[in-house]
Design a protein around this motif. Structure first.
Motif, short mmCIF file in Angstrom:
data_model
loop_
_atom_site.label_atom_id
_atom_site.label_comp_id
_atom_site.label_asym_id
_atom_site.label_seq_id
_atom_site.Cartn_x
_atom_site.Cartn_y
_atom_site.Cartn_z
N ARG A 55 0.84 -1.21 0.00
CA ARG A 55 0.00 0.00 0.00
C ARG A 55 0.88 1.26 0.00
O ARG A 55 0.53 2.26 -0.63
CB ARG A 55 -0.94 -0.01 1.20
N LEU A 56 1.99 1.21 0.70
CA LEU A 56 2.91 2.35 0.68
C LEU A 56 3.47 2.55 -0.73
O LEU A 56 3.60 3.67 -1.20
CB LEU A 56 4.06 2.12 1.67
N TRP A 57 3.81 1.46 -1.40
CA TRP A 57 4.31 1.56 -2.76
C TRP A 57 3.26 2.21 -3.67
O TRP A 57 3.59 3.08 -4.48
CB TRP A 57 4.70 0.18 -3.30
N GLU A 58 2.04 1.78 -3.52
CA GLU A 58 0.96 2.29 -4.37
C GLU A 58 0.72 3.78 -4.18
O GLU A 58 0.15 4.44 -5.06
CB GLU A 58 -0.34 1.52 -4.08
N SER A 59 1.18 4.35 -3.06
CA SER A 59 0.99 5.77 -2.82
C SER A 59 1.77 6.63 -3.81
O SER A 59 1.42 7.79 -4.05
CB SER A 59 1.43 6.14 -1.39
N GLY A 60 2.84 6.06 -4.36
CA GLY A 60 3.66 6.79 -5.32
C GLY A 60 4.67 7.74 -4.68
O GLY A 60 5.51 8.31 -5.37
N ASP A 61 4.59 7.92 -3.37
CA ASP A 61 5.50 8.82 -2.66
C ASP A 61 6.88 8.18 -2.55
O ASP A 61 7.00 7.00 -2.19
CB ASP A 61 4.94 9.11 -1.28
N THR A 62 7.94 8.93 -2.83
CA THR A 62 9.28 8.36 -2.85
C THR A 62 9.71 7.83 -1.49
O THR A 62 10.22 6.70 -1.39
CB THR A 62 10.29 9.41 -3.35
N ALA A 63 9.54 8.59 -0.43
CA ALA A 63 9.94 8.11 0.90
C ALA A 63 9.15 6.86 1.29
O ALA A 63 9.69 5.92 1.86
CB ALA A 63 9.76 9.21 1.94
N ALA A 64 7.86 6.86 0.96
CA ALA A 64 7.02 5.70 1.26
C ALA A 64 7.48 4.48 0.49
O ALA A 64 7.49 3.35 1.00
CB ALA A 64 5.55 6.01 0.94
N ARG A 65 7.89 4.68 -0.74
CA ARG A 65 8.37 3.55 -1.54
C ARG A 65 9.71 3.03 -1.03
O ARG A 65 9.96 1.82 -1.04
CB ARG A 65 8.47 3.96 -3.02
N LEU A 66 10.57 3.93 -0.59
CA LEU A 66 11.82 3.48 0.02
C LEU A 66 11.53 2.61 1.25
O LEU A 66 12.14 1.55 1.42
CB LEU A 66 12.69 4.67 0.39
N LEU A 67 10.62 3.07 2.08
CA LEU A 67 10.25 2.31 3.26
C LEU A 67 9.65 0.96 2.87
O LEU A 67 9.95 -0.07 3.50
CB LEU A 67 9.26 3.12 4.10
N ALA A 68 8.86 0.95 1.82
CA ALA A 68 8.23 -0.28 1.36
C ALA A 68 9.26 -1.35 1.01
O ALA A 68 9.06 -2.54 1.30
CB ALA A 68 7.33 0.00 0.16
N THR A 69 10.38 -0.94 0.41
CA THR A 69 11.40 -1.93 0.04
C THR A 69 12.04 -2.57 1.26
O THR A 69 12.61 -3.67 1.16
CB THR A 69 12.50 -1.31 -0.84
N LEU A 70 11.96 -1.89 2.41
CA LEU A 70 12.59 -2.40 3.63
C LEU A 70 11.67 -3.28 4.46
O LEU A 70 12.15 -4.10 5.25
CB LEU A 70 13.06 -1.23 4.49
N ILE A 71 10.35 -3.14 4.31
CA ILE A 71 9.43 -3.90 5.16
C ILE A 71 8.63 -4.94 4.39
O ILE A 71 7.80 -5.65 4.96
CB ILE A 71 8.47 -2.97 5.93
N CYS A 72 8.88 -5.05 3.08
CA CYS A 72 8.16 -6.04 2.29
C CYS A 72 8.78 -7.43 2.45
O CYS A 72 9.84 -7.59 3.08
CB CYS A 72 8.16 -5.64 0.81
N ARG A 73 8.15 -8.44 1.86
CA ARG A 73 8.73 -9.77 1.74
C ARG A 73 9.17 -9.92 0.28
O ARG A 73 8.32 -10.14 -0.60
CB ARG A 73 7.71 -10.85 2.10
N PRO A 74 10.45 -9.80 -0.01
CA PRO A 74 10.90 -9.82 -1.39
C PRO A 74 10.46 -11.05 -2.18
O PRO A 74 10.18 -10.96 -3.38
CB PRO A 74 12.43 -9.77 -1.26
N LYS A 75 10.37 -12.18 -1.52
CA LYS A 75 10.01 -13.41 -2.22
C LYS A 75 8.52 -13.51 -2.52
O LYS A 75 8.08 -14.41 -3.25
CB LYS A 75 10.45 -14.63 -1.39
#
Length: 224
Positions: A55-75
């Protein structure tokens, strides 16, 4: 920090925004002003929350997307889903973190590596080269390193900046980790002169491939 909402996280990110830092970041193409150390601390508190990350990624906000890469499950990302995300990663830092923290750990990384290498979009192609550099260093079996050097020699000089940077990294990695190709990698770097005059702070290693290769090999030999 479970059950936190996207709005709450984005409010916390907004509170971390520093206008002076944003001005610095914007000069490098990154439209956010959040200190990355503080962003990582927030990610550590949130821990892994894949749905929130999406959901953070979908916001389109750069800081939110950076955070998304850290708390997601890559697999957890499907091949097409991750491909779409890469094409949405318009800022350098988001692109870099998506490659390094997500794509490299995804089960579709090899399939995506090959697809991205051949992509006409130079930013997407740079992600393919980044994944190739990872393989050169960690699992080179099956790679044709001579062919990679051929491509670098033919295309790197005229490549757009981000693609050129990724190709140069691959060139250096081949020279650093594969002694049988080292002389050719250095010769290619010397002839093309890509990043030869790149401003390098004191104590840092130049990204100019011949210097980079020589220094890293020296460190490996001396342990310093």
């Amino acid at each position: 920090m479970a059950d936190v909402t996207v709005s709450e996280v984005r409010a916390e990110l907004a509170a971390l925004e520093d206008p002076k830092l944003r001005a610095v970041n914007e000069r490098h193409g990154d439209d956010h002003g959040v200190n990355l150390g503080k962003l990582r601390a927030l990610a550590k508190r949130l821990k892994t929350q894949h749905d929130l990350a999406c959901r953070l990624w979908e916001s389109g906000d750069t800081a939110a997307r950076l955070l998304a890469t850290l708390i997601c499950r890559p697999k957890a990302f499907g091949r097409d889903e991750l491909d779409g995300m890469m094409r949405q990663a318009s800022t350098p830092k988001v692109h870099d973190w998506l490659v390094n923290y997500v794509a490299k750990k995804n089960p579709h990384s090899e399939e995506l590596r090959l697809a991205w290498l051949a992509d006409p979009d130079p930013v997407v192609a740079s992600a393919g080269w980044a994944l190739t550099t990872e393989r050169v260093a960690r699992s080179p079996g099956g790679l044709d390193l001579s062919e990679l050097l051929d491509v670098v020699e033919r295309e790197m000089k005229g490549a757009p900046d981000r693609l050129q940077w990724a190709m140069n990294h691959c060139l250096a990695q081949i020279g650093i980790t594969h002694a049988e190709h080292r002389a050719r990698a250095i010769a290619i770097g010397e002839r093309l002169e890509v990043l030869k005059d790149y401003p390098t702070p004191p104590g840092c290693t130049s990204p100019f491939a011949p210097v980079w290769i020589t220094e890293m090999v020296r460190r490996q030999a001396t342990g310093k």
